[in-house]
Write a protein that holds these residues in place. Structure first.
Motif, mmCIF file in Angstrom:
data_model
loop_
_atom_site.group_PDB
_atom_site.id
_atom_site.type_symbol
_atom_site.label_atom_id
_atom_site.label_comp_id
_atom_site.label_asym_id
_atom_site.label_seq_id
_atom_site.Cartn_x
_atom_site.Cartn_y
_atom_site.Cartn_z
ATOM 1 N N LYS A 70 0.845 -1.194 0.000
ATOM 2 C CA LYS A 70 0.000 0.000 0.000
ATOM 3 C C LYS A 70 0.880 1.243 0.000
ATOM 4 N N ILE A 71 0.459 2.273 -0.770
ATOM 5 C CA ILE A 71 1.069 3.591 -0.662
ATOM 6 C C ILE A 71 -0.052 4.588 -0.378
ATOM 7 N N SER A 72 0.250 5.645 0.386
ATOM 8 C CA SER A 72 -0.786 6.595 0.759
ATOM 9 C C SER A 72 -0.165 7.950 1.085
ATOM 10 N N PHE A 73 -0.617 9.003 0.377
ATOM 11 C CA PHE A 73 -0.181 10.362 0.666
ATOM 12 C C PHE A 73 -0.897 10.904 1.899
ATOM 13 N N SER A 74 -0.211 11.733 2.663
ATOM 14 C CA SER A 74 -0.831 12.469 3.764
ATOM 15 C C SER A 74 -1.933 13.364 3.214
ATOM 16 N N PRO A 75 -3.052 13.549 3.956
ATOM 17 C CA PRO A 75 -4.129 14.422 3.487
ATOM 18 C C PRO A 75 -3.842 15.907 3.620
ATOM 19 N N THR A 76 -2.698 16.264 4.227
ATOM 20 C CA THR A 76 -2.412 17.688 4.464
ATOM 21 C C THR A 76 -1.061 18.156 3.942
ATOM 22 N N GLN A 77 -0.141 17.240 3.649
ATOM 23 C CA GLN A 77 1.185 17.635 3.177
ATOM 24 C C GLN A 77 1.736 16.559 2.253
ATOM 25 N N ASP A 78 2.784 16.908 1.525
ATOM 26 C CA ASP A 78 3.319 15.978 0.527
ATOM 27 C C ASP A 78 4.307 15.003 1.159
ATOM 28 N N ILE A 79 3.753 14.136 1.985
ATOM 29 C CA ILE A 79 4.498 13.034 2.582
ATOM 30 C C ILE A 79 3.828 11.743 2.141
ATOM 31 N N LEU A 80 4.607 10.856 1.528
ATOM 32 C CA LEU A 80 4.091 9.587 1.018
ATOM 33 C C LEU A 80 4.508 8.465 1.957
ATOM 34 N N ALA A 81 3.535 7.701 2.440
ATOM 35 C CA ALA A 81 3.806 6.521 3.260
ATOM 36 C C ALA A 81 3.752 5.280 2.375
ATOM 37 N N VAL A 82 4.664 4.349 2.615
ATOM 38 C CA VAL A 82 4.766 3.124 1.813
ATOM 39 C C VAL A 82 4.845 1.925 2.750
ATOM 40 N N ALA A 83 3.922 0.988 2.597
ATOM 41 C CA ALA A 83 3.913 -0.253 3.379
ATOM 42 C C ALA A 83 4.472 -1.382 2.528
ATOM 43 N N SER A 84 5.322 -2.206 3.143
ATOM 44 C CA SER A 84 6.034 -3.219 2.360
ATOM 45 C C SER A 84 6.026 -4.578 3.050
ATOM 46 N N TRP A 85 6.279 -5.603 2.228
ATOM 47 C CA TRP A 85 6.395 -6.972 2.730
ATOM 48 C C TRP A 85 7.714 -7.216 3.459
ATOM 49 N N ASP A 86 8.594 -6.229 3.518
ATOM 50 C CA ASP A 86 9.825 -6.393 4.298
ATOM 51 C C ASP A 86 9.617 -5.959 5.754
ATOM 52 N N ASN A 87 8.351 -5.844 6.166
ATOM 53 C CA ASN A 87 7.954 -5.541 7.556
ATOM 54 C C ASN A 87 8.100 -4.063 7.913
ATOM 55 N N HIS A 88 8.324 -3.191 6.949
ATOM 56 C CA HIS A 88 8.578 -1.784 7.254
ATOM 57 C C HIS A 88 7.531 -0.855 6.634
ATOM 58 N N VAL A 89 7.343 0.273 7.308
ATOM 59 C CA VAL A 89 6.628 1.416 6.763
ATOM 60 C C VAL A 89 7.651 2.526 6.583
ATOM 61 N N ARG A 90 7.712 3.085 5.373
ATOM 62 C CA ARG A 90 8.654 4.164 5.078
ATOM 63 C C ARG A 90 7.887 5.435 4.725
ATOM 64 N N LEU A 91 8.441 6.585 5.107
ATOM 65 C CA LEU A 91 7.839 7.867 4.768
ATOM 66 C C LEU A 91 8.834 8.684 3.949
ATOM 67 N N TYR A 92 8.310 9.306 2.882
ATOM 68 C CA TYR A 92 9.125 10.095 1.970
ATOM 69 C C TYR A 92 8.522 11.488 1.839
ATOM 70 N N SER A 93 9.373 12.501 1.818
ATOM 71 C CA SER A 93 8.898 13.844 1.470
ATOM 72 C C SER A 93 9.008 13.997 -0.040
ATOM 73 N N VAL A 94 7.977 14.576 -0.649
ATOM 74 C CA VAL A 94 7.918 14.722 -2.103
ATOM 75 C C VAL A 94 7.749 16.204 -2.435
ATOM 76 N N ALA A 95 8.652 16.744 -3.255
ATOM 77 C CA ALA A 95 8.582 18.141 -3.666
ATOM 78 C C ALA A 95 7.676 18.284 -4.882
ATOM 79 N N SER A 96 7.228 19.497 -5.149
ATOM 80 C CA SER A 96 6.305 19.742 -6.260
ATOM 81 C C SER A 96 6.930 19.405 -7.611
ATOM 82 N N ASN A 97 8.275 19.418 -7.693
ATOM 83 C CA ASN A 97 8.942 19.078 -8.945
ATOM 84 C C ASN A 97 9.208 17.577 -9.080
#
Length: 356
Positions: free
Chosen positions: A13-40
């Motif tokens: 699963k991937i899911s953007f924050s409803p208020t800012q450009d932060i993308l959460a990523v759920a993986s089969w390697d047992n981790h949740v990762r968060l990424y900041s994404v710029a407009s470019n």
């Protein structure tokens, strides 16, 4: 553009924050990762936390301050973006397949659904559920708004809950699709918020209304299918044969009310459901997805397993990953991880509703 440092294993699963450009990523390697994404489209790994087993689903609070995740460790966690701390907030007797966060009756409520055939409501300040409800079978898909929650189960039943009275099942209906339910996505407020789209493994999407008495407004359509030329290798020598792919993701544009689908064929398609019209289709080849050395040129590639619009709906993220449709024996060989997460700059003609 490609997201930097994607997970080394399959994405669930991937899911953007409803208020800012932060993308959460759920993986089969047992981790949740968060990424900041710029407009470019530039991205940067921001934070990560772990479960004890593969992570299956994600949900944000309405203000984007906390992220929830659930998985095969039978637990759901809440992650505080400010402090970087996680805490367990829910538990089931089997993997928690689905998690949603809603505001109902002025209270923030976490909803979980699992392979133990249970739907549970949680106040995250309490260790025990507010209420547990029995489902007809294992939960395979769920989505919720502040009005309704919709759960699809392994026996093709769809359980609908009116969140004004959340502890009673509002309706149980059989899926309009004949095969296994893969994804459910509720209508945004821009199109009334009183319905949902359901996708299955048969290359078909159904549009349904939760409170609708007039069944004529419900409909379904085929997509993510490709024609097989008669007599081609491995194909029947008859017209009309098709390769059929699962619908893995349905994501609504919260402003326009249009939506995109992603499938096991590795393609993306944008739709205007109200007008029953296709807006734009991107083949796997156009998305740069697939084996460039394959002959003939591939029509499909690595499955698209999840997608998400950012809070302004200007960026669409979508994940290429193995989707487990062929079980463990279909896992890509070691060193050939196909997982990529792409960021697409959304254009008006792809998502704007058709004028009457």
């Amino acid at each position: 553009m490609e997201l930097t440092q994607p997970p080394p294993d399959s994405v669930s699963k991937i899911s953007f924050s409803p208020t800012q450009d932060i993308l959460a990523v759920a993986s089969w390697d047992n981790h949740v990762r968060l990424y900041s994404v710029a407009s470019n489209g530039q991205s940067d790994a921001k934070a990560a936390y772990n479960h004890e087993a593969p992570v299956l689903d994600l949900a944000w609070t309405k203000n984007g301050s906390h992220l929830f995740s659930s998985g095969c460790d039978n637990a759901a966690f809440m992650y505080d973006l400010t402090t970087g701390q996680k805490q367990q907030v829910a538990a089931h007797d089997a993997p928690i397949k689905c998690v949603e966060c809603v505001e109902t009756n002025g209270t923030t409520v976490l909803i979980t659904a699992g392979f133990d055939k249970q739907l549970r409501y949680w106040d995250t300040r309490q260790p025990t559920p507010i209420q547990s409800l029995a489902l007809s079978d294992r939960a395979y898909a769920m989505d919720a708004t502040d009005k309704i929650a919709v759960v699809g189960t392994a026996d093709r039943q769809i359980h609908i809950y009116d969140l004004n009275n959340p502890f009673q099942t509002y309706r149980n209906v059989e899926s309009p699709l004949k095969w296994q339910t893969r994804v459910i996505s509720c209508f945004p407020a821009s199109v009334g918020g009183d319905g949902y789209a359901v996708g299955s493994i048969e290359g078909r999407v159904g549009i349904q209304y939760a409170h609708q008495v007039d069944e004529k407004k419900n409909f379904s359509f085929k997509c993510h299918r490709t024609e097989i030329p008669p007599g081609s290798m491995g194909a029947p020598a008859v017209n009309g044969s098709q390769n059929v792919f699962a619908i893995n993701t349905i994501t609504f544009h919260k402003i326009q009310g249009t939506f995109c689908t992603g499938g096991g064929d590795g393609s993306l398609t944008f739709w205007d459901g109200m007008a029953r019209t296709k807006l734009k289709a991107f083949s796997a080849k156009e998305l740069g997805n697939g084996d460039p050395d394959a002959r003939p040129t591939p029509q499909w590639g690595v499955p698209i397993v999840s997608s998400s619009f950012n809070h302004s709906c200007e960026i669409l993220a979508y994940a290429f990953s193995y989707d487990w449709s062929k079980g463990h024996q279909g896992v890509p060989p070691s060193g050939s991880n196909p997982t990529k997460i792409m960021l697409h700059s959304v254009k008006a003609e792809e998502v704007n509703r058709k004028k009457k």
